[in-house]
Design a protein around this motif. Structure first.
Motif, PDB file in Angstrom:
ATOM      1  N   ALA A  53      93.639  37.941 -63.525  1.00  0.00           N
ATOM      2  CA  ALA A  53      93.839  38.373 -64.910  1.00  0.00           C
ATOM      3  C   ALA A  53      94.805  39.552 -65.005  1.00  0.00           C
ATOM      4  N   ILE A  54      94.807  40.396 -63.983  1.00  0.00           N
ATOM      5  CA  ILE A  54      95.682  41.567 -63.996  1.00  0.00           C
ATOM      6  C   ILE A  54      97.090  41.224 -63.523  1.00  0.00           C
ATOM      7  N   LEU A  55      97.186  40.381 -62.495  1.00  0.00           N
ATOM      8  CA  LEU A  55      98.493  40.090 -61.903  1.00  0.00           C
ATOM      9  C   LEU A  55      99.290  39.025 -62.648  1.00  0.00           C
ATOM     10  N   THR A  56      98.610  38.077 -63.264  1.00  0.00           N
ATOM     11  CA  THR A  56      99.319  36.988 -63.941  1.00  0.00           C
ATOM     12  C   THR A  56     100.304  37.492 -64.992  1.00  0.00           C
ATOM     13  N   PRO A  57      99.929  38.459 -65.850  1.00  0.00           N
ATOM     14  CA  PRO A  57     100.919  38.960 -66.820  1.00  0.00           C
ATOM     15  C   PRO A  57     102.131  39.604 -66.155  1.00  0.00           C
ATOM     16  N   ILE A  58     101.924  40.249 -65.005  1.00  0.00           N
ATOM     17  CA  ILE A  58     103.046  40.854 -64.288  1.00  0.00           C
ATOM     18  C   ILE A  58     103.983  39.762 -63.792  1.00  0.00           C
ATOM     19  N   PHE A  59     103.407  38.741 -63.147  1.00  0.00           N
ATOM     20  CA  PHE A  59     104.222  37.634 -62.638  1.00  0.00           C
ATOM     21  C   PHE A  59     104.953  36.920 -63.779  1.00  0.00           C
ATOM     22  N   LYS A  60     104.244  36.709 -64.893  1.00  0.00           N
ATOM     23  CA  LYS A  60     104.866  36.029 -66.033  1.00  0.00           C
ATOM     24  C   LYS A  60     105.995  36.870 -66.609  1.00  0.00           C
ATOM     25  N   GLY A  61     105.793  38.188 -66.641  1.00  0.00           N
ATOM     26  CA  GLY A  61     106.831  39.072 -67.142  1.00  0.00           C
ATOM     27  C   GLY A  61     108.090  38.987 -66.304  1.00  0.00           C
ATOM     28  N   TRP A  62     107.913  38.930 -64.998  1.00  0.00           N
ATOM     29  CA  TRP A  62     109.074  38.769 -64.111  1.00  0.00           C
ATOM     30  C   TRP A  62     109.757  37.425 -64.369  1.00  0.00           C
ATOM     31  N   PRO A  91     109.858  50.763 -49.400  1.00  0.00           N
ATOM     32  CA  PRO A  91     110.448  49.737 -50.271  1.00  0.00           C
ATOM     33  C   PRO A  91     111.789  49.208 -49.783  1.00  0.00           C
ATOM     34  N   LYS A  92     112.632  50.094 -49.284  1.00  0.00           N
ATOM     35  CA  LYS A  92     113.955  49.649 -48.827  1.00  0.00           C
ATOM     36  C   LYS A  92     113.843  48.775 -47.595  1.00  0.00           C
ATOM     37  N   ALA A  93     113.028  49.215 -46.632  1.00  0.00           N
ATOM     38  CA  ALA A  93     112.871  48.439 -45.404  1.00  0.00           C
ATOM     39  C   ALA A  93     112.200  47.099 -45.690  1.00  0.00           C
ATOM     40  N   ALA A  94     111.258  47.087 -46.642  1.00  0.00           N
ATOM     41  CA  ALA A  94     110.539  45.854 -46.977  1.00  0.00           C
ATOM     42  C   ALA A  94     111.345  44.938 -47.891  1.00  0.00           C
ATOM     43  N   GLY A  95     112.419  45.481 -48.472  1.00  0.00           N
ATOM     44  CA  GLY A  95     113.228  44.673 -49.381  1.00  0.00           C
ATOM     45  C   GLY A  95     112.580  44.449 -50.731  1.00  0.00           C
ATOM     46  N   LEU A  96     111.675  45.355 -51.132  1.00  0.00           N
ATOM     47  CA  LEU A  96     111.003  45.224 -52.423  1.00  0.00           C
ATOM     48  C   LEU A  96     111.773  45.993 -53.493  1.00  0.00           C
ATOM     49  N   PRO A  97     112.237  45.316 -54.531  1.00  0.00           N
ATOM     50  CA  PRO A  97     112.966  45.988 -55.609  1.00  0.00           C
ATOM     51  C   PRO A  97     112.093  47.030 -56.318  1.00  0.00           C
ATOM     52  N   GLN A  98     112.743  48.010 -56.927  1.00  0.00           N
ATOM     53  CA  GLN A  98     112.014  49.063 -57.631  1.00  0.00           C
ATOM     54  C   GLN A  98     111.155  48.498 -58.756  1.00  0.00           C
ATOM     55  N   LYS A  99     111.582  47.390 -59.351  1.00  0.00           N
ATOM     56  CA  LYS A  99     110.802  46.761 -60.421  1.00  0.00           C
ATOM     57  C   LYS A  99     109.412  46.374 -59.928  1.00  0.00           C
ATOM     58  N   VAL A 100     109.335  45.815 -58.730  1.00  0.00           N
ATOM     59  CA  VAL A 100     108.038  45.433 -58.158  1.00  0.00           C
ATOM     60  C   VAL A 100     107.186  46.671 -57.916  1.00  0.00           C
ATOM     61  N   ILE A 101     107.786  47.680 -57.312  1.00  0.00           N
ATOM     62  CA  ILE A 101     107.053  48.901 -56.988  1.00  0.00           C
ATOM     63  C   ILE A 101     106.513  49.565 -58.252  1.00  0.00           C
ATOM     64  N   SER A 102     107.368  49.732 -59.256  1.00  0.00           N
ATOM     65  CA  SER A 102     106.948  50.445 -60.465  1.00  0.00           C
ATOM     66  C   SER A 102     105.881  49.679 -61.239  1.00  0.00           C
ATOM     67  N   LEU A 104     103.629  47.572 -60.025  1.00  0.00           N
ATOM     68  CA  LEU A 104     102.364  47.642 -59.295  1.00  0.00           C
ATOM     69  C   LEU A 104     101.770  49.049 -59.338  1.00  0.00           C
ATOM     70  N   GLU A 105     102.643  50.039 -59.328  1.00  0.00           N
ATOM     71  CA  GLU A 105     102.159  51.423 -59.400  1.00  0.00           C
ATOM     72  C   GLU A 105     101.511  51.692 -60.760  1.00  0.00           C
ATOM     73  N   LYS A 106     102.072  51.144 -61.818  1.00  0.00           N
ATOM     74  CA  LYS A 106     101.493  51.323 -63.156  1.00  0.00           C
ATOM     75  C   LYS A 106     100.083  50.760 -63.226  1.00  0.00           C
ATOM     76  N   LYS A 107      99.848  49.664 -62.513  1.00  0.00           N
ATOM     77  CA  LYS A 107      98.527  49.029 -62.515  1.00  0.00           C
ATOM     78  C   LYS A 107      97.599  49.604 -61.451  1.00  0.00           C
ATOM     79  N   LYS A 108      98.071  50.671 -60.782  1.00  0.00           N
ATOM     80  CA  LYS A 108      97.271  51.350 -59.756  1.00  0.00           C
ATOM     81  C   LYS A 108      97.013  50.477 -58.529  1.00  0.00           C
ATOM     82  N   PHE A 109      97.872  49.471 -58.303  1.00  0.00           N
ATOM     83  CA  PHE A 109      97.764  48.663 -57.098  1.00  0.00           C
ATOM     84  C   PHE A 109      98.430  49.352 -55.916  1.00  0.00           C
TER      85      PHE A 109
END
Length: 202
Positions: A53-62, A91-102, A104-109
């Motif tokens: 329920a928490i992650l689906t809106p994030i994935f859909k938003g992307w 994040p840089k070494a993992a290749g995760l864009p800032q959009k993903v990080i921010s 997930l951070e907003k949702k306290k993940f």
């Protein structure tokens, strides 16, 4: 609940079941549930539905912004971090864009640690990794036997719930059994307690 969202508290509390009390005894999941209840009015009864329920809106938003592959990248990274025993996310070494990080951070993940991050709880990473395993359970066959240890318990439990069909769960149990009999026994015991329907027909 009463202190944080008094306008929804009375109705929510009146619908609580034993399943809710067991699930939300965990502080992280209680925090996530309160935010979800505040935003949507939902109060899931099981852990899998809570994270979905928490992650689906994030994935859909992307996806709606043309960045649907970010979800694929995230669950693949979560799986690889567990496989490779990586705890700190660069994040840089993992290749995760800032959009993903921010997001997930907003949702306290994610929690920031200096310039890097870590998953707030192993269950967060476990759910994401399980989403990746659900696509191809034979991934676990590629892990060396001694590496598939008790640290995979949460991931495999989530994978069972995501597969949600006795035949698929049975297939995954046998994959785990080939690697670690004790771990396979532990996860089946958990299923007997929480989802015996997934063991029907064995």
């Amino acid at each position: 609940i009463d202190n944080r969202i008094p306008d929804r508290a009375k109705q929510a509390i009146s619908t609580l079941t034993d399943c809710h009390y067991r699930l939300y005894a965990n502080p992280l999941e209680l925090e996530l549930a309160i935010e979800l209840l505040r935003d949507t009015g939902q109060l899931p009864q099981n852990r899998c539905d809570l994270y979905d329920a928490i992650l689906t809106p994030i994935f859909k938003g992307w996806g709606n912004s043309g960045q649907g592959l970010l979800g694929d990248l995230l669950i693949k990274t979560a799986y690889e971090f567990r496989r490779d025993k990586v705890e700190i996310i660069d994040p840089k070494a993992a290749g995760l864009p800032q959009k993903v990080i921010s997001d997930l951070e907003k949702k306290k993940f994610l929690v920031k640690t200096g310039e890097n991050y870590r998953f707030r709880h192993d269950r967060v990473r476990g759910y994401l990794a399980a989403l990746y395993i659900r696509r191809d359970i034979t991934l676990l066959d590629k892990i060396r036997d001694k590496q598939l240890d008790s640290n995979w318990l949460v991931i495999i439990e989530f994978a069972f719930l995501l597969l949600n069909k006795p035949d698929a769960v049975k297939e995954l149990v046998f994959v785990v059994l080939r690697k670690n009999q004790v771990l396979a026994g532990n996860v089946v015991t958990r299923l007997e307690e929480t989802r015996p329907d997934l063991l029907e027909g064995w």
